[in-house]
Scaffold this motif. Structure first.
Motif, PDB file in Angstrom:
ATOM      1  N   GLY A   1       0.823  -1.194   0.000  1.00  0.00           N
ATOM      2  CA  GLY A   1       0.000   0.000   0.000  1.00  0.00           C
ATOM      3  C   GLY A   1       0.862   1.250   0.000  1.00  0.00           C
ATOM      4  O   GLY A   1       2.027   1.217   0.439  1.00  0.00           O
ATOM      5  N   PRO A   2       0.351   2.380  -0.463  1.00  0.00           N
ATOM      6  CA  PRO A   2       1.143   3.620  -0.548  1.00  0.00           C
ATOM      7  C   PRO A   2       1.744   4.054   0.786  1.00  0.00           C
ATOM      8  O   PRO A   2       2.816   4.680   0.805  1.00  0.00           O
TER       9      PRO A   2
ATOM     10  N   LYS B   1      -5.619  -7.526  -3.311  1.00  0.00           N
ATOM     11  CA  LYS B   1      -5.219  -6.186  -3.723  1.00  0.00           C
ATOM     12  C   LYS B   1      -5.801  -5.132  -2.785  1.00  0.00           C
ATOM     13  O   LYS B   1      -5.105  -4.184  -2.377  1.00  0.00           O
ATOM     14  N   MET B   2      -7.073  -5.267  -2.426  1.00  0.00           N
ATOM     15  CA  MET B   2      -7.702  -4.308  -1.521  1.00  0.00           C
ATOM     16  C   MET B   2      -7.025  -4.330  -0.159  1.00  0.00           C
ATOM     17  O   MET B   2      -6.706  -3.280   0.419  1.00  0.00           O
TER      18      MET B   2
ATOM     19  N   THR C   1      -4.051  -5.266   0.590  1.00  0.00           N
ATOM     20  CA  THR C   1      -2.705  -4.704   0.466  1.00  0.00           C
ATOM     21  C   THR C   1      -2.755  -3.186   0.382  1.00  0.00           C
ATOM     22  O   THR C   1      -1.945  -2.486   0.993  1.00  0.00           O
ATOM     23  N   SER C   2      -3.708  -2.666  -0.360  1.00  0.00           N
ATOM     24  CA  SER C   2      -3.790  -1.216  -0.581  1.00  0.00           C
ATOM     25  C   SER C   2      -4.036  -0.442   0.709  1.00  0.00           C
ATOM     26  O   SER C   2      -3.635   0.714   0.831  1.00  0.00           O
TER      27      SER C   2
ATOM     28  N   ILE D   1      -1.862  -4.024 -11.348  1.00  0.00           N
ATOM     29  CA  ILE D   1      -1.272  -2.944 -10.554  1.00  0.00           C
ATOM     30  C   ILE D   1      -1.762  -1.586 -11.051  1.00  0.00           C
ATOM     31  O   ILE D   1      -1.697  -1.286 -12.244  1.00  0.00           O
TER      32      ILE D   1
ATOM     33  N   GLU E   1      -2.891   2.686  -9.225  1.00  0.00           N
ATOM     34  CA  GLU E   1      -2.464   3.688  -8.251  1.00  0.00           C
ATOM     35  C   GLU E   1      -2.801   3.305  -6.803  1.00  0.00           C
ATOM     36  O   GLU E   1      -2.313   3.943  -5.864  1.00  0.00           O
ATOM     37  N   SER E   2      -3.600   2.265  -6.595  1.00  0.00           N
ATOM     38  CA  SER E   2      -3.963   1.887  -5.234  1.00  0.00           C
ATOM     39  C   SER E   2      -2.847   1.135  -4.511  1.00  0.00           C
ATOM     40  O   SER E   2      -2.872   1.011  -3.279  1.00  0.00           O
ATOM     41  N   VAL E   3      -1.879   0.615  -5.259  1.00  0.00           N
ATOM     42  CA  VAL E   3      -0.741  -0.088  -4.664  1.00  0.00           C
ATOM     43  C   VAL E   3       0.549   0.422  -5.295  1.00  0.00           C
ATOM     44  O   VAL E   3       0.545   1.028  -6.372  1.00  0.00           O
TER      45      VAL E   3
END
Length: 291
Positions: free
Chosen positions: A162-163, A220-221, A223-224, A237, A239-241
């Protein structure tokens, strides 16, 4: 075999469009003919007797030969029609299948496609029961010799976080860096997990995996929002990760499989051809884009 595969007389009757007494009568007639009891009815859960277990592989081969005979006779028909049963993993179903189906429906409008979505390991089990002609799955080194791999293509993956995750701020990370944080990965029984686990084992590192789920969109969610790092197909992939720069390539193989000894119908052969051409076109486009 439908009784065995469903574990229920009533479900078998529904699938075969017969009454339950008719199913029971046919089984009794087969047992009388062979002189052996095939189904143990003494337990609440139906199970095969020793005789039934020995008979089952022969019965499946007989059905395969009947299927192959129908395929051979259908070669006389110019127009491809009928039904095509396909199994696909959720990821392939979301990210690859739409383009295949769009083209297939244009080229073979007389074919009705019946789709089943499930995890790859479950797909192998369903294929062994002859519940589909083709399955599109993550290929596994443990799938056994029952299957023929008709098509396969590499699915490049990447380490992501995640960012706001500490790993996202690192210019370059090692597997040891990743090992200090929880990982959000598919279940340990999946080929994707084994790909990642093997990397850590080769470097004698612990893999701290938590909260397994086999749905990559859910991974993915999770992780984000910072619950851990993960591995995702590069095509997922956004911008959410954030992609983590790790000096370890990671990928898996996707493919189309069928059963050995069971011929593909004209519809399945046509679908397989479309998959090969579509995936080859994507591969060629990807090579062009990187130049």
């Amino acid at each position: 075999m439908t009784i065995v595969d469903t574990g229920s007389f009533s479900e078998a009757a529904e699938i075969l469009h017969l009454t339950q007494p008719a199913i029971s009568k046919r089984l009794a007639a087969l047992e009388n003919l062979l002189g052996h009891q095939l189904i143990d009815r003494s337990q609440r859960q139906l199970s095969l007797t020793d005789s039934g277990t020995r008979l089952l592989p022969h019965a499946r081969r007989i059905l395969d030969e009947l299927h192959n005979a129908r395929v051979a006779l259908s070669d006389d028909n110019d127009e491809v029609g009928g039904e095509l049963d396909i199994i696909t993993s959720h990821h392939i179903g979301l990210h690859h299948l739409p383009n295949w189906l769009r083209r297939f429906s244009r080229e073979y409008p007389q074919v009705r496609v019946n789709l089943q979505f499930m995890e790859s390991d479950a797909a192998y089990a369903q294929m062994r029961k002859r519940n589909a002609e083709l399955a599109f799955v993550t290929l596994s080194d443990s799938m056994g010799n029952d299957f023929m791999v008709y098509e396969q293509w590499l699915d490049p993956m990447a380490f992501v976080a995640g960012p706001d995750h500490p790993l996202a701020a690192m210019e370059r990370a090692t597997l040891a860096d990743l090992g200090r944080y929880p990982a959000v990965l598919p279940d340990a029984s999946t080929a994707t997990y084994r790909v990642v686990s093997r990397l850590f084992l080769e470097h004698s590192l612990n893999l701290n995996s938590q909260m397994p789920t086999n749905y990559l969109e859910t991974i993915k969610m999770m992780t984000s929002v910072g619950l851990g790092w993960s591995v995702l197909p590069q095509g997922m992939i956004d911008e959410s990760v954030v992609r983590i720069a790790v000096n370890q390539p990671v990928s898996r193989m996707l493919g189309a499989i069928g059963l050995n000894g069971r011929e593909l119908s004209a519809a399945a052969t046509g679908f397989k051809r479309i998959v090969r051409e579509q995936e080859q076109a994507l591969l060629t486009q990807g090579r062009t884009d990187t130049k």
